[in-house]
Design an enzyme around this catalytic site. Sequence first.
Site, PDB file in Angstrom:
ATOM      1  N   GLU A 171       0.877  -1.165   0.000  1.00  0.00           N
ATOM      2  CA  GLU A 171       0.000   0.000   0.000  1.00  0.00           C
ATOM      3  C   GLU A 171       0.914   1.215   0.000  1.00  0.00           C
ATOM      4  O   GLU A 171       1.692   1.424   0.922  1.00  0.00           O
ATOM      5  CB  GLU A 171      -0.887  -0.027   1.254  1.00  0.00           C
ATOM      6  CG  GLU A 171      -2.063   0.915   1.171  1.00  0.00           C
ATOM      7  CD  GLU A 171      -2.883   0.916   2.464  1.00  0.00           C
ATOM      8  OE1 GLU A 171      -3.008  -0.137   3.121  1.00  0.00           O
ATOM      9  OE2 GLU A 171      -3.364   2.002   2.824  1.00  0.00           O
ATOM     10  N   ASP A 220      -5.393  10.375   9.027  1.00  0.00           N
ATOM     11  CA  ASP A 220      -4.134   9.803   9.491  1.00  0.00           C
ATOM     12  C   ASP A 220      -3.666  10.432  10.782  1.00  0.00           C
ATOM     13  O   ASP A 220      -3.988  11.577  11.086  1.00  0.00           O
ATOM     14  CB  ASP A 220      -3.057   9.985   8.415  1.00  0.00           C
ATOM     15  CG  ASP A 220      -3.249   9.016   7.261  1.00  0.00           C
ATOM     16  OD1 ASP A 220      -3.169   7.795   7.522  1.00  0.00           O
ATOM     17  OD2 ASP A 220      -3.499   9.466   6.137  1.00  0.00           O
TER      18      ASP A 220
END
Lengths: 401, 267
Positions: B48, B59
């Site tokens: 990824e 995030d």
Amino acid sequence: MNQEFNNLPDETGHFGRYGGNFASETLFHCLEALNAAYKKLKTDADFQQQFKQDLADFVGRPSPLYYAERLTKQQQGAHIWLKREDLNHTGAHKINNTVGQILLAKAMGKKRIIAETGAGQHGVATATVAARMGLECIVYMGAVDIERQAINVFRMKLLGAEVRSVDSGSKTLKDALNEAMRDWVAHVDDTFYIIGTVAGPAPYPEMVRDFNAVIGREVRQQSMDKIGRLPDALVACVGGGSNAMGLFYPFIQDKEVAMYGVEAGGQGLETGRHAASINAGKVGVLHGNRTYVMSDEAGQVIETHSISAGLDYPGVGPEHAYLNDSGRAKYVTINDDEALAAFHTLTKTEGIMPALESAHAIAYGMKLAKSLSPEQHIVVNLSGRGDKDVHTVADIEGVSV
Amino acid sequence: MNQLLTETLSNLNHKKALIPFITAGYPDPKMTLPIMHCLVENGADVIELGMPFSDPMADGPVIQKASEQAIKQGTGLKQTLQMVYEFRQTNQTTPIVLMGYLNPIESMGYEVFVEQAARAGVNAVLLVDSPPEESADIQTHLKAHNMQQIYLVAPTTSAQRKQLICDVAAGFIYYVALKGVTGAADLNTDAVNHAVKALKATTQLPVAVGFGVKDADSAVAVAREADAVVIGSALIKIIDAAADNVESVLQQVGEFMRPIRAALDSL
């Protein structure tokens, strides 16, 4: 023009191609719960009555529609009226929205309030209503802004709020918003997030607009009482755009009323140092909605600049993006120096010191008045008072206070 | 390599897939390619690759900081695609999932992005701020190039939304193991396994678990029901802590990956 404007957003939170729910899956649960609660209370008579009562007794509404006689004479054009949001409790329109959202938070049984702030006005307005309701309050603020707005930071602390410094990214408003979202995701069960402008994922743009629409509703009534008809034009500054949306929305079907949103031209569009998302940004996705965004070639969100911290935001409410594209409202820019000059002019001519944000609207309002005839009337939203900006103005002019 | 991701995940023979996440261009653009190959050599089944974005809302601080550093050193969407292209010169078998946010893609244009990503050798995308409700446009382009769109399912996702997501998702379903951002603490592994089991009853797609997985123990603990485990922030921290040269970074990455691979294989 045959679009219908007053039934937006649609069921999915879109204003044409703008708005929507460009949120992480981790936020959907919060957004769905908020949306359901808001849709229910929007038409609930008791809730609306309570809101109205709080606006009257706690905020001090209605705010006056003031005829700026000397300013009008000076411009030798249309009559200039000022909507006095600066006279609200805490000194700006921001309190209209926080009074509404805190009632919603209470109704949803939330115990903890979070907010983001740039200049500190929304943070103060949030800390104020949280104090009144006895709820825990955490305000996220960029480290750079904390430095620039020390007095508002102290005000929030006096009101019992915790101010959390945000050190990521450009350490300003957009990063504070990111951080508040992260907090919300991690504390979904007990936390209510009070967003301060008509941006963010649905239902925020609609909800913040609705809570501020009291501004436009009052102006309609006051215009009928004082002018005998609706005004010819409305003028308001636009960062995220909540004071402008609040003024514009109740007039949106009155096509004879022109609307002008004034963006921060900073040091001039040609310098790249400004915050004029509609005039110089491009369509993108930021903070959960599709709108005009200030970003670079690679699509990274860039730092914006304005003399007024409250307009220093790289996006703009999606409904403004829609009103711009449809031609219903026109978006113009006023540079730092023009805003500063208007700050002085209004202060000296009318004895009213405007916030630097609102000074952008005043500056454009004066230009517009000059270009219109003496039979015409314009309403400029004086969204906040200038006390908070005295230090900024002194600094710029090399005066030590 | 159109269905490479699906083929890879269906040919695991009951092995659990290990999906490391790294931010493209971090700690510097020259290291990304060697790190990608190193991940494969040490047991990565899928990579990824994060497209750096200035405002990574979902995030945590570790990945945000990595993104900022990558952007500062000139890595954006274009450069990320170039890295995938270079990786594909020597590796045509490891699926690559691009993870990121919409704004850089909106800026490039959906059609151009998908075309260039397909040409570079990207197999799937995970766009954090593009939920099913807002994905119709990009899905049209992705399908035209046989690329898959992966979606998140959170602990708070309602049953109704789970169905909606499973109906449009392809490749795998990414289950978010905790309420919070990437790299946060406090995994409740029982709850995760329970939720993944329920999710697998809703979908034929493989289920990967991520957010909060940081080492062999936590990987094993969440992998009981899942088909794959994603590790991001912990890996970025390892890269961050390594000395500032390729050899040291690769050595640390290898040492981090091997016990996780071994632990997953012992299940």
